[in-house]
Design a protein around this motif. Structure first.
Motif, mmCIF file in Angstrom:
data_model
loop_
_atom_site.group_PDB
_atom_site.id
_atom_site.type_symbol
_atom_site.label_atom_id
_atom_site.label_comp_id
_atom_site.label_asym_id
_atom_site.label_seq_id
_atom_site.Cartn_x
_atom_site.Cartn_y
_atom_site.Cartn_z
ATOM 1 N N VAL A 87 0.872 -1.175 0.000
ATOM 2 C CA VAL A 87 0.000 0.000 0.000
ATOM 3 C C VAL A 87 0.907 1.221 0.000
ATOM 4 N N VAL A 88 0.375 2.341 -0.443
ATOM 5 C CA VAL A 88 1.175 3.551 -0.535
ATOM 6 C C VAL A 88 0.567 4.639 0.338
ATOM 7 N N THR A 89 1.429 5.367 1.034
ATOM 8 C CA THR A 89 1.002 6.531 1.791
ATOM 9 C C THR A 89 1.916 7.689 1.412
ATOM 10 N N LYS A 97 0.885 13.226 9.904
ATOM 11 C CA LYS A 97 0.601 12.416 8.715
ATOM 12 C C LYS A 97 0.292 10.956 9.044
ATOM 13 N N GLY A 98 0.501 10.548 10.285
ATOM 14 C CA GLY A 98 0.044 9.232 10.714
ATOM 15 C C GLY A 98 0.801 8.047 10.145
ATOM 16 N N THR A 99 2.059 8.253 9.736
ATOM 17 C CA THR A 99 2.824 7.158 9.129
ATOM 18 C C THR A 99 2.986 5.981 10.084
ATOM 19 N N TRP A 100 3.248 6.291 11.337
ATOM 20 C CA TRP A 100 3.422 5.240 12.365
ATOM 21 C C TRP A 100 2.150 4.403 12.486
ATOM 22 N N VAL A 160 -3.447 4.549 1.325
ATOM 23 C CA VAL A 160 -3.905 4.504 2.710
ATOM 24 C C VAL A 160 -3.361 5.706 3.469
ATOM 25 N N SER A 161 -4.187 6.295 4.324
ATOM 26 C CA SER A 161 -3.696 7.407 5.137
ATOM 27 C C SER A 161 -4.384 7.436 6.493
ATOM 28 N N HIS A 162 -3.558 7.663 7.516
ATOM 29 C CA HIS A 162 -4.042 7.896 8.878
ATOM 30 C C HIS A 162 -3.753 9.339 9.299
ATOM 31 N N ARG A 205 -10.343 6.046 13.099
ATOM 32 C CA ARG A 205 -9.003 5.780 13.594
ATOM 33 C C ARG A 205 -9.035 4.706 14.686
ATOM 34 N N ASP A 206 -10.162 4.631 15.389
ATOM 35 C CA ASP A 206 -10.284 3.696 16.505
ATOM 36 C C ASP A 206 -10.848 2.343 16.096
ATOM 37 N N ASP A 207 -11.189 2.182 14.804
ATOM 38 C CA ASP A 207 -11.681 0.885 14.345
ATOM 39 C C ASP A 207 -10.618 -0.184 14.546
ATOM 40 N N ALA A 208 -11.082 -1.388 14.816
ATOM 41 C CA ALA A 208 -10.150 -2.510 14.943
ATOM 42 C C ALA A 208 -9.379 -2.676 13.638
#
Length: 264
Positions: A87-89, A97-100, A160-162, A205-208
């Motif tokens: 996947v790419v972020t 940016k939520g990479t972790w 994908v991005s967080h 963000r809190d989804d399993a």
């Protein structure tokens, strides 16, 4: 902590004062997504015009050119990438940016993470260490050309991005344009360009992690990819994000201000 809080509060008041001066002098304010427009009202008590970014989707063609195919072959040989196995972020490595978080989500999957955007060497080192602890392949790539970006996007399982409170986010639009599924957090500007279950997936963000993994499985279905991509392109067109649409919107937005300055 009290010193940091005090300094930030002082800067916040200065910022609000400056914006109020701009508004009171007849200035105009814009926001690049409905979420940012809401935040401007919440923080400054000011009305803002929605002015999304512009993107030339012809740079993200739905079908690959022969030059792009050659570029992809070179990327595969250089970085040992395999289509549909990553996947790419996108975005400079940071908490925002939520990479972790994206790396953490990929634990117990067979997907690698291709990270476009780089970051400080210390941050990249920490991310590599985190990926190793999760048994996830992590590939941070340097700045890429447009053709390289397109090839990396096209052959990914999903974008994908967080990212936290992304103001708008151009990467979902780029993914829609070239047919790559979009799986992002249900926050900020992502809600404008991606519709859950229609042009991609918006997940909490809190989804399993199992929910995110199920979305990755869904993104692997060819029919789903085509449907999400088509819906995403239609959404971008409806918003009006082409360069001509953007220029027209700016003209219409500024025209009353310009007319008011003309000599009578």
């Amino acid at each position: 902590m009290w010193l940091t809080s005090g300094l930030l509060s002082k800067q916040r008041r200065r910022d609000q004062h400056l914006v109020r001066k701009i508004i009171d002098s007849g200035g105009l304010i814009s926001g690049n997504s409905p979420w940012i427009v809401e935040r401007i009202m919440e923080i400054y008590g000011a009305e803002a015009t929605l002015l999304p970014h512009s993107i030339d989707t012809s740079d993200w063609a739905l079908e690959p050119s022969s030059e792009e195919k050659d570029t992809w072959n070179n990327i595969c040989m250089t970085h040992d990438l395999t289509e549909d196995e990553y996947v790419v972020t996108v975005g400079r490595a940071s908490w925002v940016k939520g990479t972790w978080d994206t790396l953490s989500m990929l634990e117990s999957t067979d997907f690698a993470l291709v990270h476009v955007g780089g970051g400080d060497s210390a941050d990249i080192k920490r991310l590599k260490s985190h990926a190793t602890s999760l048994d996830v392949v992590y590939l941070p790539l340097p700045r890429l050309s447009q053709l390289e970006m397109l090839a990396v996007f096209r052959h990914a399982r999903a974008m994908v991005s967080h990212a936290r409170h992304e103001p708008m986010g151009l990467t979902p639009i780029e993914a829609h344009a070239c047919g790559t599924p979009v799986i992002v957090v249900d926050e900020g500007g992502f809600r404008m360009t991606t519709k859950n279950g229609i042009s991609g997936r918006l997940l909490s963000r809190d989804d399993a992690f199992s929910e995110w993994h199920a979305a990755l499985d869904e993104a692997g279905d060819p029919d789903c990819r085509r449907t999400w991509s088509a819906a995403g392109r239609s959404r971008v067109e409806a918003i009006g994000m082409s360069p001509p649409d953007h220029a027209r919107r700016i003209h219409d937005w500024l025209k009353p201000l310009l007319d008011a300055t003309k000599p009578s």
